[in-house]
Motif scaffolding. Structure first.
Motif, mmCIF file in Angstrom:
data_model
loop_
_atom_site.group_PDB
_atom_site.id
_atom_site.type_symbol
_atom_site.label_atom_id
_atom_site.label_comp_id
_atom_site.label_asym_id
_atom_site.label_seq_id
_atom_site.Cartn_x
_atom_site.Cartn_y
_atom_site.Cartn_z
ATOM 1 N N THR A 163 0.847 -1.190 0.000
ATOM 2 C CA THR A 163 0.000 0.000 0.000
ATOM 3 C C THR A 163 0.879 1.236 0.000
ATOM 4 O O THR A 163 1.949 1.243 0.617
ATOM 5 C CB THR A 163 -0.916 0.015 1.240
ATOM 6 O OG1 THR A 163 -1.706 -1.173 1.258
ATOM 7 C CG2 THR A 163 -1.841 1.214 1.226
ATOM 8 N N ASN A 164 0.425 2.289 -0.683
ATOM 9 C CA ASN A 164 1.211 3.518 -0.717
ATOM 10 C C ASN A 164 0.281 4.722 -0.752
ATOM 11 O O ASN A 164 -0.880 4.621 -1.164
ATOM 12 C CB ASN A 164 2.132 3.537 -1.939
ATOM 13 C CG ASN A 164 3.318 4.473 -1.765
ATOM 14 O OD1 ASN A 164 3.415 5.200 -0.775
ATOM 15 N ND2 ASN A 164 4.227 4.457 -2.725
ATOM 16 N N GLN A 165 0.825 5.848 -0.317
ATOM 17 C CA GLN A 165 0.060 7.091 -0.307
ATOM 18 C C GLN A 165 -0.280 7.513 -1.734
ATOM 19 O O GLN A 165 0.524 7.380 -2.651
ATOM 20 C CB GLN A 165 0.861 8.194 0.377
ATOM 21 C CG GLN A 165 0.162 9.541 0.424
ATOM 22 C CD GLN A 165 1.032 10.618 1.048
ATOM 23 O OE1 GLN A 165 2.033 10.323 1.688
ATOM 24 N NE2 GLN A 165 0.649 11.873 0.855
ATOM 25 N N LEU A 166 -1.485 8.049 -1.908
ATOM 26 C CA LEU A 166 -1.953 8.514 -3.210
ATOM 27 C C LEU A 166 -2.487 9.932 -3.044
ATOM 28 O O LEU A 166 -3.467 10.159 -2.327
ATOM 29 C CB LEU A 166 -3.053 7.587 -3.738
ATOM 30 C CG LEU A 166 -3.618 7.883 -5.119
ATOM 31 C CD1 LEU A 166 -2.556 7.667 -6.196
ATOM 32 C CD2 LEU A 166 -4.829 6.996 -5.404
ATOM 33 N N ASP A 167 -1.827 10.884 -3.687
ATOM 34 C CA ASP A 167 -2.279 12.273 -3.601
ATOM 35 C C ASP A 167 -3.510 12.489 -4.473
ATOM 36 O O ASP A 167 -3.728 11.778 -5.465
ATOM 37 C CB ASP A 167 -1.169 13.222 -4.039
ATOM 38 C CG ASP A 167 0.010 13.217 -3.070
ATOM 39 O OD1 ASP A 167 -0.141 12.670 -1.961
ATOM 40 O OD2 ASP A 167 1.083 13.742 -3.436
ATOM 41 N N ALA A 168 -4.282 13.499 -4.131
ATOM 42 C CA ALA A 168 -5.547 13.748 -4.830
ATOM 43 C C ALA A 168 -5.347 14.027 -6.313
ATOM 44 O O ALA A 168 -6.170 13.639 -7.148
ATOM 45 C CB ALA A 168 -6.282 14.912 -4.165
ATOM 46 N N THR A 169 -4.251 14.700 -6.663
ATOM 47 C CA THR A 169 -4.013 15.058 -8.067
ATOM 48 C C THR A 169 -2.994 14.145 -8.737
ATOM 49 O O THR A 169 -2.600 14.397 -9.879
ATOM 50 C CB THR A 169 -3.519 16.510 -8.160
ATOM 51 O OG1 THR A 169 -2.302 16.648 -7.400
ATOM 52 C CG2 THR A 169 -4.568 17.473 -7.617
ATOM 53 N N GLU A 170 -2.577 13.094 -8.061
ATOM 54 C CA GLU A 170 -1.545 12.211 -8.599
ATOM 55 C C GLU A 170 -2.100 11.341 -9.723
ATOM 56 O O GLU A 170 -3.181 10.756 -9.602
ATOM 57 C CB GLU A 170 -0.998 11.323 -7.476
ATOM 58 C CG GLU A 170 0.156 10.423 -7.877
ATOM 59 C CD GLU A 170 0.691 9.632 -6.691
ATOM 60 O OE1 GLU A 170 1.586 8.791 -6.901
ATOM 61 O OE2 GLU A 170 0.211 9.860 -5.557
ATOM 62 N N ALA A 171 -1.359 11.255 -10.809
ATOM 63 C CA ALA A 171 -1.731 10.379 -11.926
ATOM 64 C C ALA A 171 -0.938 9.081 -11.829
ATOM 65 O O ALA A 171 0.275 9.098 -11.609
ATOM 66 C CB ALA A 171 -1.462 11.063 -13.260
ATOM 67 N N ILE A 172 -1.634 7.968 -11.975
ATOM 68 C CA ILE A 172 -1.007 6.646 -11.997
ATOM 69 C C ILE A 172 -1.312 6.037 -13.362
ATOM 70 O O ILE A 172 -2.477 5.843 -13.717
ATOM 71 C CB ILE A 172 -1.553 5.735 -10.882
ATOM 72 C CG1 ILE A 172 -1.286 6.349 -9.502
ATOM 73 C CG2 ILE A 172 -0.948 4.344 -10.984
ATOM 74 C CD1 ILE A 172 0.170 6.393 -9.104
ATOM 75 N N TYR A 173 -0.278 5.743 -14.126
ATOM 76 C CA TYR A 173 -0.510 5.230 -15.473
ATOM 77 C C TYR A 173 0.444 4.081 -15.770
ATOM 78 O O TYR A 173 1.508 3.961 -15.182
ATOM 79 C CB TYR A 173 -0.370 6.340 -16.514
ATOM 80 C CG TYR A 173 0.950 7.085 -16.512
ATOM 81 C CD1 TYR A 173 1.956 6.771 -17.421
ATOM 82 C CD2 TYR A 173 1.183 8.115 -15.609
ATOM 83 C CE1 TYR A 173 3.155 7.457 -17.424
ATOM 84 C CE2 TYR A 173 2.385 8.812 -15.604
ATOM 85 C CZ TYR A 173 3.371 8.477 -16.512
ATOM 86 O OH TYR A 173 4.567 9.152 -16.505
#
Length: 459
Positions: free
Chosen positions: A172-182
């Motif tokens: 599990t890892n932190q995910l910022d509100a505006t972070e894009a994961i592609y």
């Protein structure tokens, strides 16, 4: 588990006025669905929600550097887990357990580690790595000292059996509100997977799209990029469930079957990370120039459905029409028996057009025996499924069997002698989950590897 089959049985029973038979058919289907669903998820619950099944890594009991590898003896609940950190010569940072994944770097860079009472710091060309002993965490910094990402406290967990063997892993890892994961390989919906749940398990989409599996693809890859400036490669072919901010909008979570924990991290630009990743995993061959020019082609049924009802005649007619229109092309996809036609191959050769065929690994034992007459039946490269009936019905080639290469060579000899220039290689991923390969590995562990071997051998 195709839904149409029990639906037909249930509807037939209801039409005959036999609701008890309809209920029996429904109960049978639901029992199978429950069994399959439990096997599908890493902790046997929908969405992997059984928190009591997971043991987070909480502290490092012992830490030492040996052979350019930092080894850590860690506590995960009441269990012990060994983690290792190394810097591959191909680039990036590798964190792995005792059970490693398929891809291993040929060489390692020297480790420059400084140990403190509560932490250990490693310097790299891309920044530094800080390991906290208690509570356990690993932070990755870039060259200007900014923390790019981390494996936080209680963010790496394992699931164990009664004997202490690892059954599954959870990152599990932190995910910022505006972070894009592609990334994640082939996707059909959108570029940024933030807000999606994905299943990384290669399946034949011609079939599964009709079964309601909307989040699987043909060519999934456990590789993803973050807009925060890092890339991750999960070096395991076991099934992965990637929840990118759906259950918890502030986190992404990767849960995975099997004992393998083997992650690569890259800090920096995607271009540099991809160069390093392909140096580790391999790069494709450069196709000939003609492969980049326009092709024409249809499936076998479409060729046979033409006005002449003759696949060879249809292909020759289409090529002549293209010539009349002055539209250049370099190859024709001739799926079906027509690829074996000497007349078709001669027609295309005289026009400088390459003929492309089709291969899929359903080759019955009788046909395998005709290609390999000197082999005993038990030595034929037949994929073994749950039982003999399933094995016989599927009749798949087991590409982990050393005899598979010669089988494919004999299969293609006639076409290659005719001048066939290439082929689609299909259905390497359509392997039952209960199958066991010749090399002793289960479908759960080696399904993706088997598909890779099928392409490599056919190439």
């Amino acid at each position: 588990m195709t839904l149409s089959i029990p639906r037909q049985e249930i509807n037939a029973a209801l039409r005959e006025g036999a609701p008890e038979l309809a209920c029996q058919a429904l109960d049978t289907y639901l029992r199978k669905l429950d069994q399959v669903s439990r096997a599908w998820f890493a902790d046997s619950s929908p969405g992997d929600i059984l928190n009591e099944e997971w043991r987070p890594v909480t502290k490092v009991d012992n830490l030492e550097v040996r052979d350019n590898t930092l080894s850590m003896r860690c506590q995960a609940g009441d269990r012990t887990v060994d983690l290792h950190l190394a810097l591959p010569a191909t680039g990036g940072i590798r964190l792995f357990s005792n059970v490693e994944g398929y891809f291993k770097p040929p060489d390692l860079l020297p480790l420059m580690a400084t140990q403190f009472q509560s932490s250990c710091v490693l310097t790299t060309d891309d920044g530094k790595i800080v390991i906290n002993r208690n509570p356990f965490s690993i932070s990755f910094y870039n060259t200007v000292g900014r923390k790019v990402t981390e494996i936080g406290t209680n963010c790496l967990s394992f699931r164990f059996d009664a004997k202490g063997n690892v059954l599954a892993t959870d990152f599990t890892n932190q995910l910022d509100a505006t972070e894009a994961i592609y990334g994640f390989g082939e996707r059909y919906d959108r570029f940024n997977q933030h807000g999606n749940v994905l299943t990384l398990w290669a399946m034949d989409e011609w079939i599964t799209l009709g079964s309601g599996f909307r989040n699987v693809t043909y060519k999934c890859l456990p590789v993803f990029h973050s807009s925060k400036g890092y890339m991750v490669f999960d070096n395991s072919s076991y099934r992965v469930r990637a929840d990118i901010g759906v259950t918890d909008r502030d986190k992404y979570r990767l849960t995975q079957h099997g004992p393998i924990f083997d992650y690569y991290f890259w800090i920096g630009s995607p271009e540099k990370a991809l160069q390093s990743y392909t140096a580790l995993t391999g790069r494709p061959i450069l196709p000939p120039k003609w492969a980049f020019r326009p092709w024409i082609g249809r499936g076998e049924g479409a060729w046979l459905a033409g006005p002449s009802r003759n696949a060879v005649a249809e292909q020759e007619s289409v090529v002549q029409q293209w010539e009349t229109l002055g539209i250049p092309h370099s190859a024709i996809y001739s799926e079906g028996p027509s690829v074996d036609s000497p007349a078709l191959n001669d027609f295309m050769r005289r026009r400088g057009i390459k003929v492309l065929g089709y291969f899929w690994p359903e080759v019955s034992s009788a046909r395998q025996q005709s290609f390999l007459p000197k082999l005993k039946p038990n030595d034929l490269p037949i994929l073994h499924c749950e039982d003999e009936n399933a094995t016989r019905e599927l009749s798949y080639v087991d590409f982990t069997n050393p005899n598979a290469r010669e089988l494919v060579r004999q299969w293609w000899k006639r076409d290659l002698d005719l001048g066939v220039a290439g082929s689609m290689v299909d259905y390497g991923d359509l392997v039952p989950e209960g199958a066991v390969f010749h090399n002793g590995k289960s479908c759960q562990r080696s399904r993706a590897g088997h598909a890779k071997m099928s392409c490599s051998i056919c190439r």
